[in-house]
Design an enzyme around this catalytic site. Sequence first.
Site, short mmCIF file in Angstrom:
data_model
loop_
_atom_site.label_atom_id
_atom_site.label_comp_id
_atom_site.label_asym_id
_atom_site.label_seq_id
_atom_site.Cartn_x
_atom_site.Cartn_y
_atom_site.Cartn_z
N ARG A 39 -46.92 -41.45 -51.90
CA ARG A 39 -45.62 -41.95 -52.40
C ARG A 39 -44.61 -42.02 -51.25
O ARG A 39 -44.59 -41.18 -50.36
CB ARG A 39 -45.13 -41.06 -53.56
CG ARG A 39 -46.05 -41.25 -54.76
CD ARG A 39 -45.63 -40.45 -55.94
NE ARG A 39 -44.38 -40.93 -56.53
CZ ARG A 39 -43.79 -40.35 -57.55
NH1 ARG A 39 -44.32 -39.25 -58.08
NH2 ARG A 39 -42.67 -40.84 -58.05
N ASP B 156 -39.43 -44.96 -66.57
CA ASP B 156 -40.67 -44.23 -66.89
C ASP B 156 -41.24 -44.63 -68.25
O ASP B 156 -42.36 -44.25 -68.59
CB ASP B 156 -40.42 -42.71 -66.85
CG ASP B 156 -40.00 -42.25 -65.46
OD1 ASP B 156 -40.32 -42.95 -64.48
OD2 ASP B 156 -39.34 -41.20 -65.36
N ARG C 56 -48.25 -40.67 -67.54
CA ARG C 56 -47.59 -41.65 -68.42
C ARG C 56 -48.58 -42.74 -68.86
O ARG C 56 -48.46 -43.28 -69.96
CB ARG C 56 -46.36 -42.24 -67.74
CG ARG C 56 -45.36 -41.16 -67.36
CD ARG C 56 -43.93 -41.52 -67.58
NE ARG C 56 -43.08 -40.42 -67.13
CZ ARG C 56 -42.70 -39.39 -67.90
NH1 ARG C 56 -43.05 -39.34 -69.16
NH2 ARG C 56 -41.94 -38.43 -67.41
N ARG D 151 -48.06 -48.51 -61.50
CA ARG D 151 -48.04 -48.65 -62.96
C ARG D 151 -48.06 -50.11 -63.42
O ARG D 151 -48.37 -50.36 -64.59
CB ARG D 151 -46.83 -47.89 -63.54
CG ARG D 151 -47.00 -46.38 -63.45
CD ARG D 151 -45.83 -45.58 -63.97
NE ARG D 151 -46.13 -44.15 -63.92
CZ ARG D 151 -45.23 -43.18 -64.02
NH1 ARG D 151 -43.94 -43.47 -64.18
NH2 ARG D 151 -45.60 -41.91 -63.95
N LYS E 188 -37.85 -33.21 -68.36
CA LYS E 188 -38.44 -32.84 -67.07
C LYS E 188 -37.40 -32.88 -65.95
O LYS E 188 -37.30 -31.93 -65.16
CB LYS E 188 -39.61 -33.78 -66.77
CG LYS E 188 -40.28 -33.56 -65.43
CD LYS E 188 -41.69 -34.09 -65.41
CE LYS E 188 -41.82 -35.57 -65.20
NZ LYS E 188 -41.48 -36.04 -63.86
N SER E 189 -36.62 -33.96 -65.88
CA SER E 189 -35.63 -34.09 -64.81
C SER E 189 -34.62 -32.94 -64.86
O SER E 189 -34.24 -32.36 -63.83
CB SER E 189 -34.87 -35.41 -64.94
OG SER E 189 -35.74 -36.50 -64.80
N GLY F 167 -42.88 -35.96 -57.67
CA GLY F 167 -41.98 -36.66 -56.75
C GLY F 167 -40.60 -36.01 -56.75
O GLY F 167 -39.95 -35.90 -55.70
O1 SPQ Z 1 -41.06 -36.60 -60.42
P1 SPQ Z 1 -41.85 -37.87 -60.46
O2 SPQ Z 1 -43.28 -37.59 -60.14
O3 SPQ Z 1 -41.28 -38.95 -59.59
O4 SPQ Z 1 -41.81 -38.37 -61.99
C1 SPQ Z 1 -41.46 -39.62 -62.63
C2 SPQ Z 1 -42.23 -39.60 -64.01
O5 SPQ Z 1 -42.78 -40.62 -64.45
O6 SPQ Z 1 -42.20 -38.55 -64.62
C3 SPQ Z 1 -41.76 -40.89 -61.83
F1 SPQ Z 1 -42.95 -41.09 -61.53
O7 SPQ Z 1 -40.06 -39.63 -62.99
C4 SPQ Z 1 -38.98 -39.77 -62.07
C5 SPQ Z 1 -38.24 -41.06 -62.35
O8 SPQ Z 1 -39.08 -42.18 -62.26
C6 SPQ Z 1 -38.09 -38.58 -62.25
C7 SPQ Z 1 -36.73 -38.77 -61.66
C8 SPQ Z 1 -35.84 -37.60 -61.50
O9 SPQ Z 1 -36.03 -36.57 -62.15
O10 SPQ Z 1 -34.89 -37.72 -60.69
C9 SPQ Z 1 -36.24 -40.02 -61.34
C10 SPQ Z 1 -37.05 -41.25 -61.42
O11 SPQ Z 1 -37.54 -41.56 -60.12
P2 SPQ Z 1 -36.64 -42.34 -59.04
O12 SPQ Z 1 -37.60 -42.61 -57.91
O13 SPQ Z 1 -36.19 -43.57 -59.70
O14 SPQ Z 1 -35.56 -41.48 -58.61
#
Ligand code: SPQ
Length: 427
Positions: free
Chosen positions: A119, A313, A386, A344, A19-20, A91
Site C-alpha cells: 500500500r 469503504d 470488505r 477493490r 473501526k476508525s 492502513g
Molecule cells: O485501515 P485501512 O486498512 O486503510 O482500512 C480501510 C477499510 O476498508 O477498512 C481501507 F482499506 O478503511 C480506511 C478508509 O478507507 C480507514 C480510514 C481511517 O480510519 O482513517 C480512512 C479511509 O482511508 P483513506 O486512505 O481514505 O484515509
Amino acid sequence: MDFERATALKGEIIVPGDKSISHRAVMFGALSRGTTEITNFLNGADCLSTIDCFRRLGIDIETKKDCIKIYGKGLHGLKKPEQILETGNSGTTTRLLSGILSAQPFESVLNGDASIQTRPMKRIILPLSDMGANIISLRNNDCAPLRITGTHLKGIHYHSPVASAQVKSAILLAGLYADGETSVTEPILSRNHSEIMLRYFGADVISEDTTVTIHPNPNLTGQKVNVPGDISSAAYFIVAALIVSGSEILIQNVGINSTRDGILRVCKAMGADITLENISSKNGESTADLLIRSTAALHGTTIAGDLIPTLIDELPILAVLACFAEGTTVIKDAQELKVKESNRIDLVVKNLSAMGAKITATDDGMVIEGGHPLHGAVIETRQDHRIAMSFAIAALAADGITTIKNFECVNVSYPSFYEDLAKLMQR
Ligand code: SPQ
C-alpha cells in the site's frame, strides 16, 4: 465458507464499534495524560494491532470485555520499542502511527502483512518529510517496512492531492509536536473523526471547509469514549435487508457522521426504504438506529465526486446493491479503491462477473447494468475483509452456492459478522 439464498431477514442487531474511531481512541488516549476508558471498542484484528503497537511503545493498556483502559503518558511518554511495530493489515495504524513516530526522540521500524507492504506510503512520507521527519522505505518502493527516525518537526501548510483521512490524520498528529501551526487542505473533506476526537481530548483544532489547522498542545487529557457502531459494518446488513425480499431489520446505535453517511444517501437516492430513529450524539459523533425494509423497486444511480470519501469503504457492497437495481449505476472518481487492502475495482468486477452480473471496470470505478440475476460462484477475496463480507451478502440473493475463500479475513473489522447474520436469518 459457503453461502446461499436466504429467506427474509428479520430482527435487531447491534454492529460492533467503529473501526476508525476505535483506532483513534487508543492512539489519542496513549498521547494524553490520565486514563482513557473506551467502551464499545472494536475487537477486530486491525484495532488489536494498534493496541499491540502502543504496548510496544510503553503504554499500559487493560483490555476487559466491556471496557479498554489506556493509561496515557502524555505527548512525550512513549518509549523506544525493542522490536518492529507490527501493524498487521491496518492502513490506519501504519499511517497514523507514522505521524506520531516522526516526532519521537528514537528510531522505530513499522511493518505489516503482505497487503500493507504494497500500500502506498509516499502520501505520508512526503508531507511528514516536509515537516522534517526522516522516513525510509526499507525496500525503496515507497511502501512498508518503514524506518522512522524521529526528530523536531516544523509546522507546514499541506495541500493534499488525495482526500484521505489517514494522510490528514498523520499530519495532524505530527502537528501536535511541531513548531507553529500545521494545516491540511484536502480536495474533498474526508472522514473527520480525528478532528472531532482531538478536540474532545483538548487539542486546539480548527476546521474550515476542507482545511483543518492544529496548534501544538502538550496537554491532552484522557477521556471516556463510547464508540458508535460502525456504519461500514452496518452497510452489509443494510444491503442484505434491501435485496432479500420480505426483510425488515433494525440496526441499533450506528454512527451517522456526515463524512461517513454516503451509503444512506445513495441507498435513499436508489429508492431504498430506510428510516433513522433515536438520533443522538456520543462524544461529538452522531448516532441513530436504522430501520431497513426490503425494497423491490430500486433504481440505478451515479456515485461520484464529493460523495466518494463518505462511502469509500462501502463501494464493494454498493456494487452488489446495484446488481439488484433497475438500470445503470455508475461509480466514478473512486480510483482510491485500487490501493485498499486489495484492488477493490478489480476484485469486485471479477467476482460479480463470475456471479453473472453485467459489470465493467473503468479507470476510476465501474459501471453496473442492474436487473441480471446472480448465481453462485467461487469468490476470490485476496484476504480483503470488505470483499468477503460483500460477497456473503450477494450470495443471499443469488441462485446456488457461493464459496468465499479465506472468509476468516472478516476478523480484520467484524469478527462476529457470521453470528450477526445468522441471528437475522433465524425465524
Ligand atoms: O485501515 P485501512 O486498512 O486503510 O482500512 C480501510 C477499510 O476498508 O477498512 C481501507 F482499506 O478503511 C480506511 C478508509 O478507507 C480507514 C480510514 C481511517 O480510519 O482513517 C480512512 C479511509 O482511508 P483513506 O486512505 O481514505 O484515509
